[in-house]
Enzyme design. Structure first.
Site, PDB file in Angstrom:
ATOM      1  N   HIS A 144      -6.728  -5.770  -1.170  1.00 25.54           N
ATOM      2  CA  HIS A 144      -5.727  -4.720  -0.997  1.00 25.54           C
ATOM      3  C   HIS A 144      -4.607  -5.289  -0.152  1.00 25.54           C
ATOM      4  O   HIS A 144      -4.823  -5.660   0.996  1.00 25.54           O
ATOM      5  CB  HIS A 144      -6.335  -3.484  -0.329  1.00 25.54           C
ATOM      6  CG  HIS A 144      -5.384  -2.333  -0.219  1.00 25.54           C
ATOM      7  ND1 HIS A 144      -4.982  -1.602  -1.322  1.00 25.54           N
ATOM      8  CD2 HIS A 144      -4.746  -1.806   0.853  1.00 25.54           C
ATOM      9  CE1 HIS A 144      -4.135  -0.651  -0.913  1.00 25.54           C
ATOM     10  NE2 HIS A 144      -3.982  -0.760   0.390  1.00 25.54           N
ATOM     11  N   SER A 183       0.822  -1.200   0.000  1.00 23.21           N
ATOM     12  CA  SER A 183       0.000   0.000   0.000  1.00 23.21           C
ATOM     13  C   SER A 183       0.866   1.263   0.000  1.00 23.21           C
ATOM     14  O   SER A 183       1.629   1.468  -0.938  1.00 23.21           O
ATOM     15  CB  SER A 183      -0.958  -0.022   1.196  1.00 23.21           C
ATOM     16  OG  SER A 183      -1.941   0.976   1.059  1.00 23.21           O
ATOM     17  N   ASP A 226      -8.611  -2.941  -6.806  1.00 22.60           N
ATOM     18  CA  ASP A 226      -8.066  -2.674  -5.476  1.00 22.60           C
ATOM     19  C   ASP A 226      -9.113  -1.941  -4.632  1.00 22.60           C
ATOM     20  O   ASP A 226      -9.621  -0.880  -5.032  1.00 22.60           O
ATOM     21  CB  ASP A 226      -6.804  -1.813  -5.626  1.00 22.60           C
ATOM     22  CG  ASP A 226      -6.144  -1.508  -4.300  1.00 22.60           C
ATOM     23  OD1 ASP A 226      -5.134  -2.133  -3.999  1.00 22.60           O
ATOM     24  OD2 ASP A 226      -6.668  -0.636  -3.573  1.00 22.60           O
TER      25      ASP A 226
END
Length: 406
Positions: free
Chosen positions: A343, A177, A274
Site C-alpha cells: 500500500h 492512499s 492492496d
C-alpha cells in the site's frame, strides 16, 4: 569542541527557521510552511489550525517544473471519529512534525529519483480527513470541527502560485492512499490554476479504492464513503459531469466512476492486492467477526485455497474496472498494477527506485512513471496473478503495515 558543536547547532537552527532543508543520515528533511493568509478563505484543519505544506525548491532544468504530493492518512466520516482525529496529527498542523522526510518521488537525489529530483517538490499536509475535498462545518456550541479540505487545497495552491508555480512548464499532481484519491478528485481543477502551455498530468498511488462488496456482500466502503461525503459536504465539489450521469452522485468519489471524466493524462499506480483494500474493503472486521481471515491477512502464504480464490476475484474486479482505461485510453494514460501485497509505493525509496524495487517488464515504478510522463515509452503494465511476481520480496508485509499512510 564545545564551540564547534554550538556553531553547528546554530547553523542548523538558522536553516530550519529560514524554511530550507537539512540533510541527516542521507535523508532530506524539509521544513514546514504554514499558510497564514488562509483566514480570508476560511481554510482550516479539523481543529481550526492553519494548513501547511513542505517545499523543496527545484534547480537547473527542473526549476520551472512542479510536483505536488498529497499526504495520505485515512478519513473520518462521523462527528465522534472526526473529534478524535482533530486531537491528533491527522487533524491538526499544530501536532505535526515540522520537518518532513522527502524520499522516493520527492527525493532530490538523481540516483534515487532520476526524473523529478530537480523539480520543485511539494508535500501537502493532510489535516481535514476528507481527501482535501470537503466544505462544511460542525458547531454545536461546545464542539467545532472544520471540514474545509477544498479550501485548504485552494489556499495552498494560491500560496504556491506567486512562488513560481504560475510559470510552470511541467506539473505533476500526485498522492498516496487518501492523498492518491485526492489526486484523482483534484486533477481537473489543478489545470485551471496553471497556464494553458503547462504540461499537466496526475498520478494516483494506492488511491484507486474500489466500490466492491465485502465477503458478506455488504457494501462496507460504499456506505463509509456515503457518510463521508454527506458529513464533510463533498458532493458539491465532485465532478459535475460524473454526478449528473450516475444514480447516486456520492459514488463519484470512487475513481472507477470518475476516471473517464478526468481530462489530463493519469497514471494509476496500485497493487491488485492492496493491503488496505484487502483488510478494509474486501474483508473488513465487520465481515469476519470470528477472525477466519486473520492468518491470511498476516501472511498471504497462509491463505487457504478458497481465500486465494476470493483475492483473485477481487483482482479481476479491479482489472475489469480498469479495462477501458488500460486497453483503450487515448489520453496518454499509464498503469503499474503489480501483484505485491502493498500500500503506497511512490514515497518509499525501497519501492520507488532501488536495486531490489518491484519491477514489471524489467522496469521499476520510477522508470515506468518517468517514461509515461515524458512520453518516452508506453507505460501500461499489469502484473500476472499472485504469487508469480518474484520482485515483491522487499515490500512491507501486511502483518507489518500500520496503515500510517491510509
Amino acid at each position: 569542541m564545545e564551540l564547534v558543536v554550538t556553531i553547528v547547532l546554530v547553523v542548523i537552527a538558522m536553516l530550519t527557521c529560514a524554511g530550507t532543508s537539512v540533510s541527516s543520515d542521507d535523508r532530506l528533511l524539509v521544513n514546514m510552511t504554514v499558510v497564514r493568509s488562509t483566514t480570508v478563505l476560511g481554510a482550516y484543519c479539523l481543529d481550526g489550525s492553519l494548513p501547511a505544506y513542505h517545499i523543496h525548491r527545484g534547480f537547473g532544468a527542473g526549476a520551472r517544473n512542479w510536483l505536488l504530493q498529497f499526504e495520505g492518512g485515512g478519513w473520518c466520516n462521523d462527528i465522534e471519529t472526526c473529534a478524535e482525529r482533530a486531537k491528533t496529527r491527522r487533524g491538526s498542523t499544530r501536532l505535526m512534525n515540522k520537518l518532513e522526510t522527502f524520499s522516493g518521488i520527492l527525493s532530490d537525489n538523481p540516483v534515487h529519483n532520476p526524473d523529478f529530483y530537480n523539480w520543485n517538490r511539494v508535500k501537502l499536509r493532510y489535516c481535514d480527513g476528507g481527501s482535501f475535498a470537503g466544505d462544511n462545518k460542525f458547531d454545536n456550541g461546545t464542539l467545532v470541527l472544520f471540514f474545509r479540505g477544498q479550501r485548504i487545497w485552494k489556499a495552498i495552491i494560491e500560496d504556491l502560485l506567486p512562488k513560481g508555480m504560475r510559470f510552470a512548464n511541467k506539473a505533476l499532481l500526485s498522492g498516496c492512499s487518501a492523498g492518491g484519491l485526492a489526486s484523482y478528485l483534484h486533477c481537473n481543477n489543478f489545470t485551471t490554476y496553471l497556464p494553458n502551455t503547462t504540461t499537466v498530468k496526475c498520478l494516483g498511488d494506492a488511491g484507486f479504492f474500489m466500490d466492491s462488496p465485502d465477503i458478506t456482500m455488504n457494501h462496507t466502503q460504499r456506505t463509509f464513503f456515503q457518510h463521508l461525503v454527506t458529513l464533510q459536504g463533498i458532493e458539491q465539489n465532485l465532478d459535475e459531469n460524473c454526478t449528473t450521469s450516475i444514480t447516486d452522485p456520492k459514488q463519484c468519489i470512487f475513481p472507477q466512476y470518475l476516471l473517464k471524466y478526468i481530462t489530463p493524462p493519469v497514471f494509476i499506480l496500485n497493487s491488485a492486492y492492496d493491503v488496505y483494500q484487502f483488510h478494509h474493503i474486501l474483508v473488513p472486521p465487520s465481515a469476519d467477526p470470528r477472525g477466519h481471515w486473520n492468518h491470511c491477512k498476516l501472511n498471504p502464504k497462509e491463505c487457504l485455497p478458497n481465500q486465494i480464490s476470493v483475492l483473485q476475484a477481487f483482482r479481476v474486479e479491479m482489472l475489469t474496472a480498469l479495462r477501458s482505461f488500460v486497453f483503450y485510453s487515448r489520453r496518454g494514460g499509464g498503469t503499474f498494477i503489480n501483484s505485491c501485497f502493498a500500500h503506497c509505493q511512490s514515497e518509499s525509496q525501497d519501492t520507488w527506485f532501488a536495486p531490489d524495487s518491484p519491477q514489471l517488464h524489467n522496469q521499476t515504478i520510477a522508470e515506468s512513471v518517468g517514461d509515461w510522463y515524458f512520453g518516452r515509452n508506453v507505460s501500461i503494465k499489469v502484473d500476472c496473478p499472485y504469487p508469480c511476481d518474484t520482485t515483491c520480496h522487499n515490500l512491507i508485509g501486511a502483518n507489518e503495515h500500520q496503515y500510517d499512510h491510509v
